[in-house]
Enzyme design. Structure first.
Site, PDB file in Angstrom:
ATOM      1  N   HIS A 121       0.811  -1.217   0.000  1.00  0.00           N
ATOM      2  CA  HIS A 121       0.000   0.000   0.000  1.00  0.00           C
ATOM      3  C   HIS A 121       0.850   1.275   0.000  1.00  0.00           C
ATOM      4  CE1 HIS A 121       0.339  -0.239   4.539  1.00  0.00           C
ATOM      5  NE2 HIS A 121       0.480   1.059   4.361  1.00  0.00           N
ATOM      6  N   ASP A 151       0.203  -7.732   1.473  1.00  0.00           N
ATOM      7  CA  ASP A 151       0.539  -6.316   1.552  1.00  0.00           C
ATOM      8  C   ASP A 151       2.046  -6.101   1.592  1.00  0.00           C
ATOM      9  OD1 ASP A 151       0.085  -3.600   1.546  1.00  0.00           O
ATOM     10  OD2 ASP A 151      -0.122  -3.453   3.721  1.00  0.00           O
ATOM     11  N   ASN A 224       5.397   5.002   8.984  1.00  0.00           N
ATOM     12  CA  ASN A 224       6.160   3.848   9.454  1.00  0.00           C
ATOM     13  C   ASN A 224       5.906   2.605   8.610  1.00  0.00           C
ATOM     14  OD1 ASN A 224       6.145   5.161  12.585  1.00  0.00           O
ATOM     15  ND2 ASN A 224       7.912   3.925  12.013  1.00  0.00           N
ATOM     16  N   SER A 225       4.856   2.607   7.801  1.00  0.00           N
ATOM     17  CA  SER A 225       4.515   1.426   7.008  1.00  0.00           C
ATOM     18  C   SER A 225       5.695   0.999   6.154  1.00  0.00           C
ATOM     19  CB  SER A 225       3.316   1.724   6.104  1.00  0.00           C
ATOM     20  OG  SER A 225       2.153   1.896   6.866  1.00  0.00           O
ATOM     21  N   GLY A 281      -9.812 -24.462  -3.716  1.00  0.00           N
ATOM     22  CA  GLY A 281     -11.198 -24.153  -4.071  1.00  0.00           C
ATOM     23  C   GLY A 281     -12.230 -24.598  -3.061  1.00  0.00           C
TER      24      GLY A 281
END
Length: 386
Positions: A121, A151, A224-225, A281
């Site tokens: 992100h 992420d 800080n990400s 699945g």
């Protein structure tokens, strides 16, 4: 005799009075400290002796910071407004819609070749990415690959003599261990905060598809990400990725992706350009006592109940049915939906793996050949995750 005693008493009294006056107004005449003769405005102070050169102050984390901080970078991004050329958008928002949007985050230099690990992100949708090192060097970066489901993203920079982070063993972390968070909060510059490991294995937070977070109370704020969560020896334990906040700032609940997961994702991205995961699945649900009783599962049995099976999917072709409970994958116990997702994703597509399945009190051993997990939809980040 009485007269002599009276004279002696008067003389002693005068001497004591004189001594008191001198001691009060001119103590230096008596050699009892105070400013030296001829000095003005001096005061007496106490100073600690200088610490031995190279010796750390007891309880200080300076050695860990010196080891880890050079490998933590700031990441600046810019992105054009995708609606900037829309006439209706320009009508309502004016020419300022053409101004690029700036973002900031942090990253960790993982190898001398210049691979930088950060959050997806942080760089998602960016048109230009700049990496700033602790020594003030600046360089553009290119995206090698991203993984929205965890992420994480891998960048590449071309610089010489890069500081590299030392990886630790996040699987050995325990609740209560001290940790340091290093990053660039609010763009103020590299900052170090300390705290402890508050919890391990946090999941079902709705942040990522695959969640196995380290929770910490070390202050993590916007910017800080993608930064580093290290132990007190300066070894990388996780990649800071999210916070729980009602104000936008730190409230003592931050989350980091364990380095054991981050390393696997990075290696897969560098090798394949993407993360290759297994997929079978199914629609799983955590097994509750009520569901266990409904489907005839013995008390004490652990697993994940399957509520739906995709037609012609890998699980369906292997014989797994709705109502089955998957108890083990490749010999490893499955106690939750997150454990099932992690276990299946770790399987190699196209290579059969043993599954232990409970069905109406019977234990079955099935061979499931996983397929490759389909690409995830773009991640919709929340304000509280920065």
């Amino acid at each position: 005799m009485k007269r002599l005693w009276l004279l002696f008493a008067q003389a002693v009294t005068l001497l004591l009075a004189a001594y008191f006056v001198v001691a009060t107004l001119k103590p230096q005449w008596l050699g009892r400290g105070g400013p030296m003769a001829g000095s003005t405005g001096a005061i007496s102070i106490l100073e600690a002796p200088p610490a031995p050169a190279g010796q750390a102050v007891p309880g200080s984390f300076s050695a860990a910071v010196k080891k880890a901080a050079p490998a933590v970078v700031s990441i600046n991004t810019t992105a054009r407004n995708p609606y900037g050329n829309d006439p209706w958008f320009r009508f309502f928002f004016g020419d300022r819609s053409d101004q690029p949007q700036a973002g900031l985050g942090s990253g960790v230099i993982m190898s001398p070749e210049g691979y930088v690990l950060t959050n997806n992100h942080v760089v998602e949708g960016a048109d230009a990415i700049e990496v700033v090192l602790q020594d003030a060097r600046r360089t553009p970066a290119k995206v090698i690959g991203t993984d929205p489901e965890s992420d994480l993203a891998v960048l590449k920079i071309d610089l010489d003599k890069l500081p590299v982070m030392t990886l630790g063993d996040s699987d050995a972390l325990q609740v209560g261990d001290q940790v340091l968070a290093i990053g660039n909060p609010f763009g103020v510059g590299q900052t170090v905060t300390s705290g402890i490991v508050s919890a391990l294995g946090r999941n079902q937070l709705g942040i990522n598809t695959f969640e196995n977070f380290i929770q910490t109370d070390a202050a993590i704020n916007p910017g800080n990400s993608g930064g580093a969560l290290t132990d007190i020896h300066g070894n990388l334990m996780g990649v800071n990725t999210a916070i729980y906040s009602r104000s936008g700032g730190s409230m003592g609940i931050g989350f980091a992706i364990p380095v054991s997961i981050a390393k696997q994702v990075m290696e897969s991205i560098v090798t394949n350009g993407r993360v290759v995961r297994g997929w079978i699945g199914v629609e799983p649900t955590d097994l509750t006592p009520e569901l266990a009783e409904t489907f005839g599962i013995k008390a004490g049995e652990q697993g994940v109940i399957i509520t739906g099976v995709l037609n012609n999917g890998p699980a369906g072709q292997a014989g797994i049915r709705p109502g089955d409970v998957i108890a083990q994958i490749d010999g490893k116990p499955v106690a939750s939906v997150s454990a099932l997702l992690s276990g299946v994703s770790a399987l190699k597509p196209g290579q059969a793996a043993p599954f232990t399945v409970l069905r109406r009190g019977e234990k079955l051993e099935l061979k499931v050949t996983p397929a490759q997990r389909p690409a995830a939809a773009p991640r919709q980040s929340l304000p509280s995750e920065r």
